[in-house]
Design a protein around this motif. Structure first.
Motif, mmCIF file in Angstrom:
data_model
loop_
_atom_site.group_PDB
_atom_site.id
_atom_site.type_symbol
_atom_site.label_atom_id
_atom_site.label_comp_id
_atom_site.label_asym_id
_atom_site.label_seq_id
_atom_site.Cartn_x
_atom_site.Cartn_y
_atom_site.Cartn_z
ATOM 1 N N ARG A 161 0.825 -1.222 0.000
ATOM 2 C CA ARG A 161 0.000 0.000 0.000
ATOM 3 C C ARG A 161 0.846 1.253 0.000
ATOM 4 N NH1 ARG A 161 -3.761 -0.753 -2.525
ATOM 5 N NH2 ARG A 161 -2.480 -2.478 -3.204
ATOM 6 N N GLN A 235 -12.592 -1.479 0.448
ATOM 7 C CA GLN A 235 -13.027 -0.243 -0.199
ATOM 8 C C GLN A 235 -13.062 0.893 0.810
ATOM 9 O OE1 GLN A 235 -16.858 -1.518 -1.600
ATOM 10 N NE2 GLN A 235 -16.025 -2.550 -3.410
ATOM 11 N N ARG A 236 -13.260 2.083 0.282
ATOM 12 C CA ARG A 236 -13.368 3.260 1.143
ATOM 13 C C ARG A 236 -14.380 4.218 0.557
ATOM 14 N NH1 ARG A 236 -8.316 4.758 -1.456
ATOM 15 N NH2 ARG A 236 -8.642 6.574 -2.787
ATOM 16 N N THR A 238 -15.209 8.085 -0.357
ATOM 17 C CA THR A 238 -14.548 9.355 -0.644
ATOM 18 C C THR A 238 -15.599 10.394 -0.981
ATOM 19 O OG1 THR A 238 -14.286 8.816 -2.999
ATOM 20 C CG2 THR A 238 -12.492 8.183 -1.515
ATOM 21 N N ILE A 254 -9.261 0.696 -2.594
ATOM 22 C CA ILE A 254 -8.058 1.387 -2.123
ATOM 23 C C ILE A 254 -6.869 0.869 -2.911
ATOM 24 C CG2 ILE A 254 -6.557 1.836 -0.149
ATOM 25 C CD1 ILE A 254 -8.938 1.398 1.649
ATOM 26 N N ILE A 260 -5.298 8.944 -0.025
ATOM 27 C CA ILE A 260 -6.124 9.195 1.146
ATOM 28 C C ILE A 260 -5.700 10.516 1.755
ATOM 29 C CG2 ILE A 260 -6.791 8.357 3.418
ATOM 30 C CD1 ILE A 260 -6.357 5.567 2.483
ATOM 31 N N GLY A 266 -10.174 11.312 0.742
ATOM 32 C CA GLY A 266 -9.796 10.520 -0.405
ATOM 33 C C GLY A 266 -9.038 11.311 -1.437
#
Length: 359
Positions: A161, A235-236, A238, A254, A260, A266
């Protein structure tokens, strides 16, 4: 080099290596004189011509006239001789790591369990870390191929990441991926290939924790979750630059911590609202607005609702055929629960709707 081995430069060291160590200068000179010419790397282009002249060793070559050698073979041969004898300095080019990393390991027997595969892959990871340090780079993506006796090979693609060259982190990531892998056949070979890197300069450590430390922990957590559950399932939310509540957010996979933002936006460019220009919005929104009843010109939800704030007018969406014309309010029921409601403005769809609830 000269102090440690007694040889004046690397060429002389390579020439004397097959003959062993010489204790004094006279012994070294005798050993050098007996060195076959093919041991001198820089003399190899002229070996055929030198052999026809009867020069088989370094001593026989030194007995020939320098002027004749320069006229027939050029100055590079004499310069190579001078470097081997220590009469001319030999510049050493700095080591340059290759631009791409790919390493293969043949296994002595077929490995049938993933712990054995991980143990063998650790050596490839060590070589990868050394390559990253030499390139002053950090890793983003790499691939491990498991070769079986019969094709096709099993490909494991792994992504971090955030850029890293931490050996423990890479081993943990690979171990998590292998832990859920079912080998279809014994593994007879491994191939490790780096597919994406990022430049990274060494930095000094800090006495106190920084924001980067928390991001590092978040990155490692996301890596483990994506390896276990699949990248598409992590997932996120935004924010999006849209006043309509149902269009003011996006659900995204992500792909990088760099996207982020510090406030959880996001990375999206969202203009802050002016103070007092909008009502507070709840975190819990209904999937679809729920129609409310109306009694005595007041919205009704298992009882009359009391308007405590508003209105906030939202008119938007004309560009994508989802035009909304609403007046939003914060309402309270008899038990002091707060709701986010709105009233349609004009048209046949006018009425009260429940959009969300406050915690």
């Amino acid at each position: 080099l000269q102090a440690a081995t007694g040889c004046p430069n690397p060429d002389a060291l390579l020439a004397l290596a097959p003959l062993g160590h010489a204790d004094d200068e006279a012994a070294r000179q005798r050993a050098l004189a007996a060195v076959p010419l093919h041991h001198l790397t820089e003399a190899r282009p002229w070996l055929s011509g030198l052999h026809t002249m009867g020069a088989q060793t370094l001593g026989e070559l030194l007995d020939l006239p320098r002027a004749g050698l320069a006229q027939r073979f050029g100055r590079p041969l004499l310069e190579a001789l001078d470097r081997a004898l220590g009469h001319r300095p030999q510049p050493i080019a700095p080591f340059q790591a290759p631009e791409q990393f790919e390493r293969r390991l043949e296994l002595p027997i077929g490995f049938e369990t993933t712990p054995l595969v991980l143990q063998a892959a650790n050596g490839l990871l060590d070589a990868l870390i050394a390559w990253l340090q030499a390139r002053q780079a950090a890793l983003r993506r790499f691939e491990l191929w498991l070769d079986h006796h019969e094709p096709p090979s099993t490909q494991l693609g792994l992504q971090t990441r955030a850029p890293t060259r931490d050996p423990a982190r890479l081993r943990e990531l690979l171990a998590s991926r292998l832990d859920i892998l079912q080998l279809r056949a014994p593994v007879h070979g491994l191939r490790l290939r780096c597919t994406e890197t990022q430049a990274m300069q060494a930095s000094a450590g800090d006495l106190f924790a920084r924001d980067e430390d928390s991001r590092e922990g978040l990155a490692r957590l996301l890596e483990r979750l994506q390896v276990r559950l699949g990248a598409e399932r992590i997932q996120r939310l935004t924010l999006a630059a849209d006043h309509r509540p149902e269009a003011a957010y996006r659900i995204q996979v992500i792909d990088s911590l760099d996207r982020i933002g510090p406030a959880g936006t996001g990375g999206a460019a969202v203009e802050p609202a002016e103070a007092g220009a909008r009502l507070p919005r709840p975190l819990w929104l209904l999937r679809e607005p729920r129609p409310l009843g109306e009694r005595n010109n007041r919205p009704w939800l298992q009882g009359a609702l009391q308007i405590v704030a508003g209105p906030e007018r939202i008119e938007s969406g004309w560009w994508d055929d989802r035009l909304v014309q609403r007046d939003y309010f914060v309402a309270e029921d008899d038990t002091h629960r707060l709701f986010w409601i709105y009233r349609e403005r004009g048209g046949a769809g006018g009425g009260w709707y429940l959009q969300g609830c406050f915690g």
